[in-house]
Design a protein around this motif. Structure first.
Motif, mmCIF file in Angstrom:
data_model
loop_
_atom_site.group_PDB
_atom_site.id
_atom_site.type_symbol
_atom_site.label_atom_id
_atom_site.label_comp_id
_atom_site.label_asym_id
_atom_site.label_seq_id
_atom_site.Cartn_x
_atom_site.Cartn_y
_atom_site.Cartn_z
ATOM 1 N N ARG A 180 0.673 -1.337 0.007
ATOM 2 C CA ARG A 180 0.127 -0.098 0.030
ATOM 3 C C ARG A 180 1.030 1.222 0.015
ATOM 4 O O ARG A 180 0.473 2.317 -0.657
ATOM 5 C CB ARG A 180 -0.886 0.116 1.185
ATOM 6 C CG ARG A 180 -2.345 -0.719 1.017
ATOM 7 C CD ARG A 180 -3.118 -0.417 2.294
ATOM 8 N NE ARG A 180 -4.449 -1.263 2.082
ATOM 9 C CZ ARG A 180 -5.347 -1.032 2.832
ATOM 10 N NH1 ARG A 180 -5.234 0.122 3.924
ATOM 11 N NH2 ARG A 180 -6.629 -1.404 2.802
ATOM 12 N N PRO A 190 -9.948 5.395 -4.684
ATOM 13 C CA PRO A 190 -9.955 4.262 -3.488
ATOM 14 C C PRO A 190 -10.190 2.780 -4.372
ATOM 15 O O PRO A 190 -9.680 1.773 -3.836
ATOM 16 C CB PRO A 190 -10.943 4.554 -2.649
ATOM 17 C CG PRO A 190 -11.277 5.943 -2.850
ATOM 18 C CD PRO A 190 -10.898 6.438 -4.531
ATOM 19 N N LEU A 194 -8.674 -1.016 -3.404
ATOM 20 C CA LEU A 194 -9.494 -2.063 -3.115
ATOM 21 C C LEU A 194 -9.109 -3.424 -3.967
ATOM 22 O O LEU A 194 -8.923 -4.695 -3.482
ATOM 23 C CB LEU A 194 -10.882 -2.033 -3.367
ATOM 24 C CG LEU A 194 -11.761 -1.290 -2.307
ATOM 25 C CD1 LEU A 194 -12.999 -0.986 -2.910
ATOM 26 C CD2 LEU A 194 -11.628 -1.719 -1.013
ATOM 27 N N ASP A 197 -5.578 -4.693 -2.495
ATOM 28 C CA ASP A 197 -5.771 -5.362 -1.293
ATOM 29 C C ASP A 197 -6.193 -6.999 -1.678
ATOM 30 O O ASP A 197 -5.864 -7.789 -1.092
ATOM 31 C CB ASP A 197 -6.827 -4.713 -0.612
ATOM 32 C CG ASP A 197 -6.196 -3.606 0.094
ATOM 33 O OD1 ASP A 197 -5.007 -3.270 -0.046
ATOM 34 O OD2 ASP A 197 -7.129 -2.757 1.117
ATOM 35 N N ASP A 198 -7.088 -7.081 -2.617
ATOM 36 C CA ASP A 198 -7.409 -8.252 -3.168
ATOM 37 C C ASP A 198 -6.544 -9.248 -3.701
ATOM 38 O O ASP A 198 -6.413 -10.213 -3.389
ATOM 39 C CB ASP A 198 -8.484 -8.174 -4.343
ATOM 40 C CG ASP A 198 -9.188 -9.265 -4.682
ATOM 41 O OD1 ASP A 198 -9.726 -10.216 -3.689
ATOM 42 O OD2 ASP A 198 -9.053 -9.936 -5.727
ATOM 43 N N ARG A 201 -4.456 -10.387 -0.585
ATOM 44 C CA ARG A 201 -5.059 -11.527 0.013
ATOM 45 C C ARG A 201 -5.013 -12.870 -0.553
ATOM 46 O O ARG A 201 -4.670 -13.875 0.019
ATOM 47 C CB ARG A 201 -6.759 -10.844 0.317
ATOM 48 C CG ARG A 201 -6.875 -10.054 1.391
ATOM 49 C CD ARG A 201 -8.283 -9.922 1.598
ATOM 50 N NE ARG A 201 -8.650 -8.819 2.842
ATOM 51 C CZ ARG A 201 -8.871 -7.587 2.469
ATOM 52 N NH1 ARG A 201 -8.995 -7.229 1.210
ATOM 53 N NH2 ARG A 201 -9.225 -6.668 3.633
ATOM 54 N N ASP A 207 -3.498 -9.440 6.242
ATOM 55 C CA ASP A 207 -3.707 -7.949 6.585
ATOM 56 C C ASP A 207 -3.178 -7.173 5.609
ATOM 57 O O ASP A 207 -1.949 -6.966 5.504
ATOM 58 C CB ASP A 207 -3.173 -7.482 8.078
ATOM 59 C CG ASP A 207 -3.616 -5.891 8.236
ATOM 60 O OD1 ASP A 207 -4.234 -5.174 7.309
ATOM 61 O OD2 ASP A 207 -3.198 -5.384 9.422
ATOM 62 N N ARG A 209 -2.792 -4.230 4.944
ATOM 63 C CA ARG A 209 -2.013 -2.924 5.373
ATOM 64 C C ARG A 209 -0.608 -3.313 5.615
ATOM 65 O O ARG A 209 0.353 -2.391 5.529
ATOM 66 C CB ARG A 209 -2.455 -2.403 6.572
ATOM 67 C CG ARG A 209 -4.045 -1.685 6.276
ATOM 68 C CD ARG A 209 -4.668 -1.423 7.445
ATOM 69 N NE ARG A 209 -4.829 -2.547 8.652
ATOM 70 C CZ ARG A 209 -5.374 -2.571 9.619
ATOM 71 N NH1 ARG A 209 -5.733 -1.397 10.164
ATOM 72 N NH2 ARG A 209 -5.448 -3.637 10.604
ATOM 73 N N ALA A 334 -15.062 -5.776 -1.533
ATOM 74 C CA ALA A 334 -15.867 -4.986 -0.341
ATOM 75 C C ALA A 334 -14.993 -3.911 0.173
ATOM 76 O O ALA A 334 -13.687 -3.943 0.041
ATOM 77 C CB ALA A 334 -16.109 -6.058 0.879
ATOM 78 N N GLU A 335 -15.556 -2.952 0.904
ATOM 79 C CA GLU A 335 -15.022 -1.915 1.439
ATOM 80 C C GLU A 335 -13.736 -2.263 2.504
ATOM 81 O O GLU A 335 -12.890 -1.761 2.472
ATOM 82 C CB GLU A 335 -15.993 -0.776 1.843
ATOM 83 C CG GLU A 335 -16.778 -0.176 0.760
ATOM 84 C CD GLU A 335 -15.936 1.034 0.151
ATOM 85 O OE1 GLU A 335 -14.697 1.101 0.419
ATOM 86 O OE2 GLU A 335 -16.452 1.655 -0.745
ATOM 87 N N ASN A 336 -14.473 -3.168 3.343
ATOM 88 C CA ASN A 336 -13.663 -3.681 4.464
ATOM 89 C C ASN A 336 -13.557 -5.171 4.630
ATOM 90 O O ASN A 336 -14.809 -5.825 4.674
ATOM 91 C CB ASN A 336 -13.957 -3.054 5.664
ATOM 92 C CG ASN A 336 -13.906 -1.556 5.810
ATOM 93 O OD1 ASN A 336 -12.902 -0.927 5.978
ATOM 94 N ND2 ASN A 336 -15.223 -1.032 5.950
ATOM 95 N N GLY A 337 -12.388 -5.782 4.348
ATOM 96 C CA GLY A 337 -12.429 -7.201 4.378
ATOM 97 C C GLY A 337 -12.358 -8.143 2.992
ATOM 98 O O GLY A 337 -12.411 -7.283 1.857
#
Length: 461
Positions: A180, A190, A194, A197-198, A201, A207, A209, A334-337
């Protein structure tokens, strides 16, 4: 000729077994279940529908091309290569991303020009150029780690330290910056975070971050070498590799759960003990299991490690009357997760595999899943039924991976990304392969860990 026992008929274990058997070793694969493939799972509904329940996209197919060529018959008439055995096709789009605010991105396969156009259309002008910055940094990472770590069996901490002592190595791996942080100067929307982040994961970060910047290599590999599917399902790759193991003269013994790895008086691995007490002697043991399982097989306790996210997998049979036409993979960001993922093979449009974020003690309900899909424009309420469900606890019981983690041990630092459990273990005669071993998780990397083991067992001359 060495007597070799391979624990587990997952993709890494099969890759090691095929290479070792080709070198005239006596190879026995002990598999606890009644099928090959391990985490590359499948579930058969009937003769017409087979669901891929593990990975359904292949990147870096060269790892399997090399494996099939090196373990193939020398007869010119033999169907020895990967493409001789399987119908491997590029996917376009690679996947569809649905963003929370309603925008949609269809990710092109291995085309920089189309990638820029698709990103700009979905996320605004400049988004494509910003994403290419991640791709290009991933290229630097790959160029740095490929010769030093990926293509160097036995490489580890020393090689990483040497790499970080060079200016090019530090510039590529940016050891003090997260993924990030690396992208923060490039991204203006944003939605790009997202998406990033995907990817993190999917590479094992629990995490995003803290996901290391080196994970940009995963973005690069997909863009540079393309994304591929196998007609008939990814599970056919495991079946063909299992057959290759048998063709090379090795044995696969099903229902043979290994309870313990035995050691000689000198401390070297000397064989295994199966559930029920049967002992099988060996000169070498290759463990294609999670690192926590390996610790248990050695009679110790596993070190505390965090693990990647768990998922529940639902196999849905969908009535095609008025059902939406689906791409190979759809990702509901998703916004979170973590995201929800839907896989639909082109030749089986009524078989949907849905991966939903979950924990071992909290499983999603079917109606809840259908509601989440409908809210993002994929409405199959009244048209779908659950044929089979695989929960996090089911995965944990089947594989031994703590919590049923979908992507193995968590990747939250440069070390955890590049220095997983060593292939050559401290115990003489013991080798570790698979997603929690070097060089890492993913179909192609686990196949490469099998190559590492084969090279270390009989080093190149």
């Amino acid at each position: 000729m060495a007597r070799i026992i391979v624990v587990g008929a997952g993709m890494a274990g099969l890759a090691a077994a095929a290479r070792l058997a080709t070198r005239d070793n006596s190879v026995l694969v002990c598999e606890a279940t009644d099928t090959v493939g391990g985490a590359l799972g499948s579930w058969r509904y009937d003769d017409d529908l087979v669901f891929d329940t593990g990975a359904y996209t292949l990147t870096l197919p060269a790892a399997y091309r090399d494996l099939f060529i090196k373990t193939g018959s020398r007869k010119k008439s033999a169907a020895a290569t990967l493409e001789d055995r399987l119908d491997l096709r590029p996917i376009d789009p690679v996947r569809r991303y649905l963003f929370p605010e309603g925008s949609r991105l269809d990710l092109p396969n291995a085309s920089r020009g189309r990638l820029v156009a698709a990103f700009d259309e979905a996320l605004g002008a400049g988004a494509g150029a910003a994403w290419l910055r991640v791709v290009d940094h991933g290229s630097q990472v790959w160029d740095a780690i490929r010769p030093a770590l990926i293509e160097a069996p036995g490489a580890g901490g020393r090689e990483l330290v040497r790499l970080l002592r060079t200016t090019a190595g530090r510039r590529a791996l940016t050891p003090l910056r997260s993924l990030r942080q690396l992208a923060s100067g490039w991204f203006a929307t944003p939605g790009l975070f997202l998406l990033l982040d995907d990817y993190a994961r999917q590479a094992g970060a629990d995490d995003p971050r803290r996901a290391p910047a080196a994970l940009a290599a995963r973005v690069y590999l997909e863009q540079a070498f393309g994304a591929w599917r196998i007609v008939g399902g990814m599970h056919t790759l495991a079946e063909e590799l299992g057959q290759r193991v048998l063709d090379r003269g090795a044995e696969i013994r099903y229902g043979a759960r290994v309870e313990r790895i035995e050691r000689s008086a000198s401390g070297a691995a000397s064989g295994v003990v199966l559930e029920g007490g049967e002992r099988i002697a060996a000169d070498v043991v290759v463990a294609g299991v999670d690192q926590a399982v390996l610790a248990r097989l050695l009679g110790g306790s596993a070190r505390e490690h965090s693990y990647s996210a768990a998922v529940t997998t639902m196999c849905l049979v969908v009535d095609q009357a008025d059902a939406p036409t689906m791409p190979h993979e759809t990702v509901l960001l998703a916004e979170n997760g973590p995201a929800m993922r839907v896989h639909v093979a082109a030749e089986q449009p009524s078989a949907w595999t849905v991966h939903i974020p979950a924990t071992s003690d909290q499983q999603p309900e079917f109606d809840e899943v259908l509601g989440l899909l409908a809210a993002r424009g994929i409405d199959v309420r009244g048209k779908a039924r659950v044929a089979h469900t695989i929960g996090a606890a089911d995965r944990a019981a089947a594989t031994g991976v703590p919590g049923g983690a979908a992507y193995g041990p968590a990747v939250n630092s440069l070390r955890s990304a590049l220095l997983r459990s060593p292939v050559r273990q401290p115990v003489s005669g013991l080798f570790h392969v698979g997603a929690s071993a070097r060089p890492g998780s993913g179909l192609s990397f686990t196949a490469l860990s099998g190559w590492h083991a084969a090279e270390l067992i009989r080093p190149r001359r």
